[in-house]
Design a protein around this motif. Sequence first.
Motif, PDB file in Angstrom:
ATOM      1  N   MET B   1      -2.799   9.267  -9.139  1.00 20.40           N
ATOM      2  CA  MET B   1      -1.987   9.266 -10.534  1.00 20.40           C
ATOM      3  C   MET B   1      -2.827   8.226 -11.281  1.00 20.40           C
ATOM      4  O   MET B   1      -2.877   6.811 -11.332  1.00 20.40           O
ATOM      5  CB  MET B   1      -0.686   8.593 -10.570  1.00 20.40           C
ATOM      6  N   GLU B  25       8.818  -4.233  -4.758  1.00 19.40           N
ATOM      7  CA  GLU B  25       7.852  -3.794  -3.719  1.00 19.40           C
ATOM      8  C   GLU B  25       8.670  -4.153  -2.159  1.00 19.40           C
ATOM      9  O   GLU B  25       8.429  -3.071  -1.368  1.00 19.40           O
ATOM     10  CB  GLU B  25       6.452  -4.425  -3.766  1.00 19.40           C
ATOM     11  N   GLY B  29       9.457  -0.224  -2.138  1.00 22.50           N
ATOM     12  CA  GLY B  29       8.216   0.278  -1.240  1.00 22.50           C
ATOM     13  C   GLY B  29       7.376   1.403  -1.867  1.00 22.50           C
ATOM     14  O   GLY B  29       7.322   1.933  -2.920  1.00 22.50           O
ATOM     15  N   ALA B  30       6.492   1.790  -0.881  1.00 24.62           N
ATOM     16  CA  ALA B  30       5.285   2.683  -1.281  1.00 24.62           C
ATOM     17  C   ALA B  30       5.642   4.049  -1.920  1.00 24.62           C
ATOM     18  O   ALA B  30       4.765   4.325  -2.783  1.00 24.62           O
ATOM     19  CB  ALA B  30       4.617   2.998   0.104  1.00 24.62           C
ATOM     20  N   PRO B  31       6.736   4.598  -1.843  1.00 18.49           N
ATOM     21  CA  PRO B  31       6.914   5.775  -2.682  1.00 18.49           C
ATOM     22  C   PRO B  31       6.884   5.629  -4.144  1.00 18.49           C
ATOM     23  O   PRO B  31       6.656   6.585  -5.110  1.00 18.49           O
ATOM     24  CB  PRO B  31       8.155   6.465  -2.183  1.00 18.49           C
ATOM     25  N   TYR B  32       7.325   4.474  -4.674  1.00 20.55           N
ATOM     26  CA  TYR B  32       7.464   4.097  -5.932  1.00 20.55           C
ATOM     27  C   TYR B  32       6.088   3.677  -6.809  1.00 20.55           C
ATOM     28  O   TYR B  32       5.457   2.868  -6.246  1.00 20.55           O
ATOM     29  CB  TYR B  32       8.515   3.025  -6.084  1.00 20.55           C
ATOM     30  N   ARG B  33       5.794   4.353  -7.787  1.00 20.46           N
ATOM     31  CA  ARG B  33       4.629   4.119  -8.789  1.00 20.46           C
ATOM     32  C   ARG B  33       5.128   3.253  -9.917  1.00 20.46           C
ATOM     33  O   ARG B  33       6.436   3.784 -10.548  1.00 20.46           O
ATOM     34  CB  ARG B  33       3.882   5.196  -9.114  1.00 20.46           C
ATOM     35  N   LEU B  34       4.516   2.608 -10.884  1.00 12.60           N
ATOM     36  CA  LEU B  34       4.582   2.298 -11.995  1.00 12.60           C
ATOM     37  C   LEU B  34       3.740   2.825 -12.875  1.00 12.60           C
ATOM     38  O   LEU B  34       2.422   2.853 -12.698  1.00 12.60           O
ATOM     39  CB  LEU B  34       4.771   0.669 -12.284  1.00 12.60           C
ATOM     40  N   PHE B  35       4.324   3.008 -14.348  1.00  9.64           N
ATOM     41  CA  PHE B  35       3.122   3.463 -15.338  1.00  9.64           C
ATOM     42  C   PHE B  35       2.362   2.201 -15.739  1.00  9.64           C
ATOM     43  O   PHE B  35       2.971   1.045 -15.803  1.00  9.64           O
ATOM     44  CB  PHE B  35       3.962   3.800 -16.377  1.00  9.64           C
TER      45      PHE B  35
END
Lengths: 444, 444
Positions: B1, B25, B29-35
């Motif tokens: 991404m 975090e 955890g890992a499934p979450y991304r930030l713009f």
Amino acid sequence: MTNSYSRSNGVQLAAQDAALLDRRERVLGAPYRLFYQRPVHFVRGEGVFLYDADGNDYLDAYNNVPVVGHSNPVVRARVSEQLGILNTHTRYLTDGVVSYAERLIDRFGGAVEQAVFVCSGSEAVDLALRMARHVTRRRGIIATSHAYHGTTDAAAAISPSLGPNNEVPADIALVAAPDLGASDPQTEEREFAARVDHAIADLRARGVEPAALIIDSIMSSDGLHGTVPVLGAAAQVIRRHGGLYIADEVQPGFGRTGDWWGFERHELAPDLVVIGKPMGNGVPIAAVLGRASVFDSFGGDVRYFNTFGGNPVSIAAADAVLDEIDDRGLRDNAATVGADLRAALSSLAAEDDGISSVRGAGLFLALELQDDGVPNASRATAVVNHMRDARVLISASGPAENVLKIRPPLVFGSEHLPRLADALRAALAASPGGDPVSGSPVTS
Amino acid sequence: MTNSYSRSNGVQLAAQDAALLDRRERVLGAPYRLFYQRPVHFVRGEGVFLYDADGNDYLDAYNNVPVVGHSNPVVRARVSEQLGILNTHTRYLTDGVVSYAERLIDRFGGAVEQAVFVCSGSEAVDLALRMARHVTRRRGIIATSHAYHGTTDAAAAISPSLGPNNEVPADIALVAAPDLGASDPQTEEREFAARVDHAIADLRARGVEPAALIIDSIMSSDGLHGTVPVLGAAAQVIRRHGGLYIADEVQPGFGRTGDWWGFERHELAPDLVVIGKPMGNGVPIAAVLGRASVFDSFGGDVRYFNTFGGNPVSIAAADAVLDEIDDRGLRDNAATVGADLRAALSSLAAEDDGISSVRGAGLFLALELQDDGVPNASRATAVVNHMRDARVLISASGPAENVLKIRPPLVFGSEHLPRLADALRAALAASPGGDPVSGSPVTS
């Protein structure tokens, strides 16, 4: 579905309800069902009561979503406030979702470390299955033979209670549910574990390796609500074979059983937990929780994003629900009022040969109706509809549809008990046993 | 991404954001991304603006969920009111869900007759696929090669834009998307229909019959936003072969393109339509709509119930959104302000050889960045992050991640145009073309 309206049942509806029903059937159509031989038209709710257009109150002894009460003012205030502040997604940093996740995870006493927020129990089950399959690189799922886990394609595949037209694919193995009310829990636990072991062998005979065993910790749709610890050995079996144990807490979770989570009564540490229904008191929110190692393995490989999942408004509702459960002692209430209700049900059972069993945990209780060992679904239907006419809401469930399901909002208090018990006694008396007919299954 | 934060990018965050990120975090955890290379921490929103903790305003030219504006007061008032009245499920008769369904169906000019309400676009896509497969008694689904349709197991299976670890199973066939900006629409339409025809043959060679073709009517994640009518012939092809046409309107729907629905520009009558994102301005709600014959065939056989689907609170939000779109003329606004914005983007393109295309419809616009025909994803990333630092929110998309995606709330007015255009001009100037690097795909 036993407890459902059919136009062909000949019941005459009030003119305004008939008109609304006509409009409803035109635009909502065939997938939608209504409860009761005479559907109820609600216009207002407050606490444990729902009200029809004429202002009549109905005692709600059925709905597990409005757990802190219909139209709860604390939930309303918090949601309303948040709607005026911010509602966005989790790709920006926001405070609420982090604080709530911390607070929620705390309720699991170390059993889980991380959470992913979604919109419904179905989405949570679907994601848990995706995670389990990705992490194990396997496809096989084991579920109970009359389970209900949700309505997405993947969740419906493990929900045989949805009926004969709901296909169960070859990578699913079904096992007969354990009896959570068994008098000899050790034997019951050993036998259930043996069935899971056989199911794994069955899957392997089809060339499918087991990814997970998923169990509703209170067996809601298997009609086997109970309290004895019988799930631990099965969890060990699936782990020994390299699969995960998924605890479906959508129905038993959030204090309903008197514990925070239904799995606590069983000696097991779930790899994944799914929660939903009561979480936001009806504002859509649900979650998957689990160990960080499982989340890392999935989240490291697969991009997951849920547009509405963890939005600040749904989180505000969920946070208010925890406040209310804590501030009003609703988990203890489930235990104490549940015990009183169970005693009242046992008194009824002592007077009525057609009641073969009283079981459950907290405020999730069941009465099974049998005549000489034969399930009596028609009596269950008659009792449910008789009580509806007396303005007390319950439903029927179980593989043979002969199990009365009593599952009120957790704000149900001792003061509401007499009306429920009286209505139930009258309904049982008006619909005596002796003519057993079993029907087709019901879920919700 | 592409447009995502990574701890390893060396950006120094403000102390309070760094602390929040650490906590996030740990529990999300890992499934979450930030713009963004430097994530944004929002505490408030109003209209087309989001605000950080220091009170700085960010012009939102990206978010398509808060379609009638952040913290919309009409939505807030209606939801708040309904939370104090009634929030229950569709197995009781209630008025709101019926009235809203009638109002919504009216917006389709006869193209659909019935609706099923769910919680998210993913649930809607998942249900549409279940319906199509049940009604046709077939399994095969055809989708575009960089499509995004959702995150349930079944929706992710037709979402190749989720990346290489997102498996596309054997009952799915992918076709290259048509160019909705093609200068020769007739040829484009014929060629796309031919690709669908080939995909059907491919499925059949694998022993799979085609159940449905599903198309996002504005090709959001295929990077090919546009306006020319090219989908009609493909819809005829899938129908001729006994499959259904599913219009995914989750992104283009509710006036964004200047029409109510993206499929209106194309000569086709969809069998099923899925809608979501902007429907409740962020309160979770979505729907599947279609012809009564499809609903009858599915609903007559399969019991479908969605606990939160069509709940009175989500319906109140959705009804308020229609009010706001109507009362404030937001569909026309999308057309007129969209045309002005497009003209401004075209001016920028005239000055910049690195902009290979300006396209889109209404307030869903795209700028493609190429150098000598080579996609320039690194420039797109630089522009997006430069604009973030200038407090204007957009993102990047497309198979080569070189397409700038501009998709503001529909309350975006002419008065907001200069700030967006100035920030974009400055960002393009600060990140000149000439060093093309393409990345991995992004979705949302």
